[in-house]
Structures are given as C-alpha cells and as structure tokens.
Design a protein around this motif. Sequence first.
Motif, short mmCIF file in Angstrom:
data_model
loop_
_atom_site.label_atom_id
_atom_site.label_comp_id
_atom_site.label_asym_id
_atom_site.label_seq_id
_atom_site.Cartn_x
_atom_site.Cartn_y
_atom_site.Cartn_z
N SER A 31 0.81 -1.22 0.00
CA SER A 31 0.00 0.00 0.00
C SER A 31 0.84 1.27 0.00
N ALA A 32 2.14 1.15 0.26
CA ALA A 32 3.00 2.33 0.28
C ALA A 32 3.59 2.65 -1.09
N THR A 33 3.22 1.92 -2.12
CA THR A 33 3.87 2.08 -3.42
C THR A 33 3.06 2.90 -4.42
N VAL A 34 1.90 3.39 -4.06
CA VAL A 34 1.07 4.07 -5.04
C VAL A 34 1.58 5.49 -5.28
N LYS A 35 1.85 5.79 -6.56
CA LYS A 35 2.26 7.14 -6.95
C LYS A 35 1.39 7.58 -8.12
N LEU A 36 0.78 8.75 -7.97
CA LEU A 36 -0.15 9.24 -8.98
C LEU A 36 0.55 10.05 -10.07
N ILE A 37 0.00 9.93 -11.25
CA ILE A 37 0.36 10.77 -12.39
C ILE A 37 -0.92 11.43 -12.88
N THR A 38 -0.90 12.73 -13.10
CA THR A 38 -2.05 13.42 -13.68
C THR A 38 -1.73 13.75 -15.13
N LEU A 39 -2.59 13.29 -16.04
CA LEU A 39 -2.35 13.48 -17.47
C LEU A 39 -3.34 14.48 -18.05
N ASP A 40 -2.82 15.59 -18.57
CA ASP A 40 -3.61 16.58 -19.32
C ASP A 40 -4.93 16.91 -18.61
N PRO A 41 -4.87 17.52 -17.42
CA PRO A 41 -6.08 17.73 -16.62
C PRO A 41 -6.95 18.88 -17.14
N GLY A 42 -7.82 18.59 -18.08
CA GLY A 42 -8.69 19.60 -18.66
C GLY A 42 -10.02 19.74 -17.98
N HIS A 43 -10.30 18.87 -17.00
CA HIS A 43 -11.58 18.91 -16.29
C HIS A 43 -11.30 18.98 -14.79
N PHE A 44 -12.13 19.74 -14.07
CA PHE A 44 -11.89 19.94 -12.63
C PHE A 44 -11.98 18.64 -11.83
N HIS A 45 -12.55 17.58 -12.39
CA HIS A 45 -12.60 16.30 -11.68
C HIS A 45 -11.20 15.76 -11.38
N SER A 46 -10.23 16.11 -12.21
CA SER A 46 -8.86 15.62 -11.96
C SER A 46 -8.34 16.18 -10.65
N ALA A 47 -8.69 17.43 -10.33
CA ALA A 47 -8.25 18.02 -9.07
C ALA A 47 -9.03 17.46 -7.89
N LEU A 48 -10.31 17.15 -8.09
CA LEU A 48 -11.13 16.64 -6.99
C LEU A 48 -10.61 15.31 -6.45
N VAL A 49 -9.93 14.53 -7.29
CA VAL A 49 -9.30 13.30 -6.81
C VAL A 49 -8.28 13.64 -5.72
N GLN A 50 -7.71 14.84 -5.79
CA GLN A 50 -6.68 15.26 -4.83
C GLN A 50 -7.23 16.20 -3.75
#
Length: 456
Positions: A31-50
């Motif tokens: 569970s300590a290995t998850v690293k996120l990548i955000t690709l071309d965030p054109g919609h505000f939903h990409s930020a809501l994940v964070q």
Amino acid sequence: MKRSIYILGLTSVLAGSGCSSDNKKEGVQDSATVKLITLDPGHFHSALVQKSMYDGVSPDVHVYAPEGQELQSHLKLVDNYNKREADPTKWNEKIYTGADFFEKMLADKSGNVVVIAGNNQKKTEYISRSVDAGFNVLADKPMAIDSDGFNKLVSAFETAEKNKVLLYDIMTERYEITSMLQKEIANSPEIFGQLVKGTVDNPAVVKRSVHHFYKNVSGAPLVRPSWFFDVNQQGEGLVDITTHMVDLIQWACFPDSVLDYKTDIEVKTAKRWPTTISRSQFEDVTQKKEYPSYLSPYVSGDSLGVYSNGEINYTIKGIHANVSVTWDFKAPEGTGDTHYSIIRGTKADAIIMQGKDEAYKPVLYVKTKADLTKLNAVKQLKEKYKGLEFKPKGAGLWEVFIPAEYKVGHEEHFAQVTKAYLSYLKAGKLPDWEVPNMLAKYYTTTQAREIALKSK
C-alpha cells in the motif's frame, strides 16, 4: 503547493505498474507504493481526486500537460486544497509541460496510477496507450464518446487484463446516500417485491438529470474550456452525464451481476437536441470573448447550439429503462443540478426527487400500500443506517428521512471512489462484474448516439 519542473529519471515505475514481468503478477500489493500521475487535466474532476490525502499514496504527483489555462486551473484547485485551514492536503506537484508531454509520461514511468480527466476526444487514446505501457488508470467518465471509442475501449480492457493493471472509471453517484438506499430498497423482496418489466411508454426504471454550464466548484465560479461546448471533443449529452445514470441502473437493479453487452442490452430509441447559449453567457463561463473556429458549425447569429441534451430508451435483460439529460446555462438562485429517479417494483416504487418541495436536495420516497413500520426489512435498514426513519406522507407515499451524517457532498464522493480503487489495486483485481458492466454501460451510451444521429 510545491511545484517543480520534472527532470528525467526521478523515479522508476513502481510495483504493480505492469512494466516488469515480476510486478505484473502481483498488482499493487504494498500500500506504500502508489504514486499518482495526472495526465492533461482539462476537467476539474482531476483536481477533486486530490481534494483528500490517502494512506499509502505518495504526496508527489507528476503532472504531464500542455501549458495553458486548463493546467493553471487544475494547479490552482490543488493549491487551494493545500492551503485551506481545515485538514489541508500536502500534495507536491511535479510538472512537465513540453509539447511531447504524453510521450514523456509514457517514457518516464514516474508513477503507477494515471488519473485522466479532460478532453474526451483524446481520452480513449490516453487510456489505451497508458494501459499498453503498463500503467493502472483511474479515468473520469466518459471513457468513450462514440462507437469507434467504444471499440478501442474493448481492446484497452483486454490489454489491461494481459498487463495485470486496473482500468476503472470514476462513478461518484454510487456514493450518494439516496442512490445507495434506493438500491437497498429495490433489492428487498419484502419491501419492493420484484422489478417489473415495464414498457417503452411506462419503463420500469426512469432517471432524469438537469445540469448547468455555469456553476461553482470548491467555492469559486468554474471556468470551462471552450472545447467543453464542442460535442466532438466533450461528447454528446447522450454519452456524458448519461454514463452515470446507465451505471446506476445496472448497479441498483442488477447488483453484482455480470452483464454481456452483446446479449443483455438493446437500445430501442434515442434522440438529441441542443441547448442555446448566448455569446455573453459563453464568455461568462469560458472567459473567452469569441467562439473558436471549431464551434462555427454550431453558431447561428450570436448564439451557440450545444447538443448536450438527450434521451435513451433501452432494455437491460428485458427490463425497460429510460434515461434523459438536460443542460441549462445557470440554475436559479438557491438551486443546482437536479436528479429524478424511479425504480418500479411489484410491491413498491423507490423514488428520488429533487424539486422545489425538496428544497432542491435529493429526497428518497417509497410508494407502497404496505405499512413500512411493520416490515422486518425496514427495521434492518434502520439498524444498518442509524437514525434512518420512514415517515408517511399520505396516499401511500413514505418519505425516508436520512441523518445529515450520511449526506456527503458530491466533491467528497471523489475521495470515496479513489479509496475504493486503491483497495482494488491492493487486492490486484476489480470485482468480477465491474469490467463487463463498464463495457455494457459504454455500449449503451455510444449505441444511443449512433441511433440518434441516424434518426435526425
């Protein structure tokens, strides 16, 4: 929010990305290995994940995108979450904005989960190439906006299975409490009986949704990109919001059942129609004074017609369903997006309404001839959801009073979806029904689009 320009070779791909033969076998087990990548965030939903932090997820997020307003809007939202007084987040955004941003992301392998929420014309390609390169993908809806995209999505799921990575879409509405309780009631034989078959004129399940182009997100007016109003980039209304409604029907009426889109789904009729907005309204929501050239086919005089509205009549395992979506420019003061839903059973109907009488908040009702206070199933629901009450409204209608603690806002649903996805990553698999049912969902919406275009 910390920001840095990304430098090649910061980190290798992590466990579960599918990029080594050993890791392919396990999924994200640590569970300590998850690293996120955000690709071309054109919609505000990409930020809501964070909007929330997650146990076992690195605070370093690598962002690959073209420079521009969309990226800046995304970073501003994440920065606001980092700076808020109550429970601030601690994301550290590492940004790469070169013209080769997508190829750079695929080559760098700076994380193992790609979050995709943006221009839907590009989304299916982003998804396909990401899973092909061995990345897990958490994608905003819709993952496909036409039949060609659907066919590519079928291949993407096949590739994801081969590479032992998880491709999943963000279905926030499953975490809305009235939808959760509507599902509980619809699957209680004592309260609901059995799902009726219905007809085209009187479907067993109806879902209607009204949305608005101008709205507030995280306390500030939302700036939408111009392409949001181009159905070739955003998608028709038939393939966008309807994704949620079709998903809820499958999830509530056929829980944990594996659906086969080739045999279980039949789209009967579909139609589409435009919402007309003025140039001043377009400027209000995009901060652009002129319509871009790609919108010229939809401009008449000074007004823009957006095919954001649609209706689908279809059957799922022989059960008749109807979904429709309507977009207006701005909600009246004190209101917002609204949802109506009915699931009809042999003993009762489970109904969600969100109109003036409900103060524009979703309220669940049960229509039945039975005295609900005498049913064991109701007592069990009240034990499961402490504080739940069923109160008679007259004429066989009962209102379900839901304690405030269960009424989590829409923006908070993104954390709930993400936590569920993280649990699937740790387990190394999705529930058996999720992939076939995602395919059934996107088949329904993209087939409806094809039918609507032919019927015009």
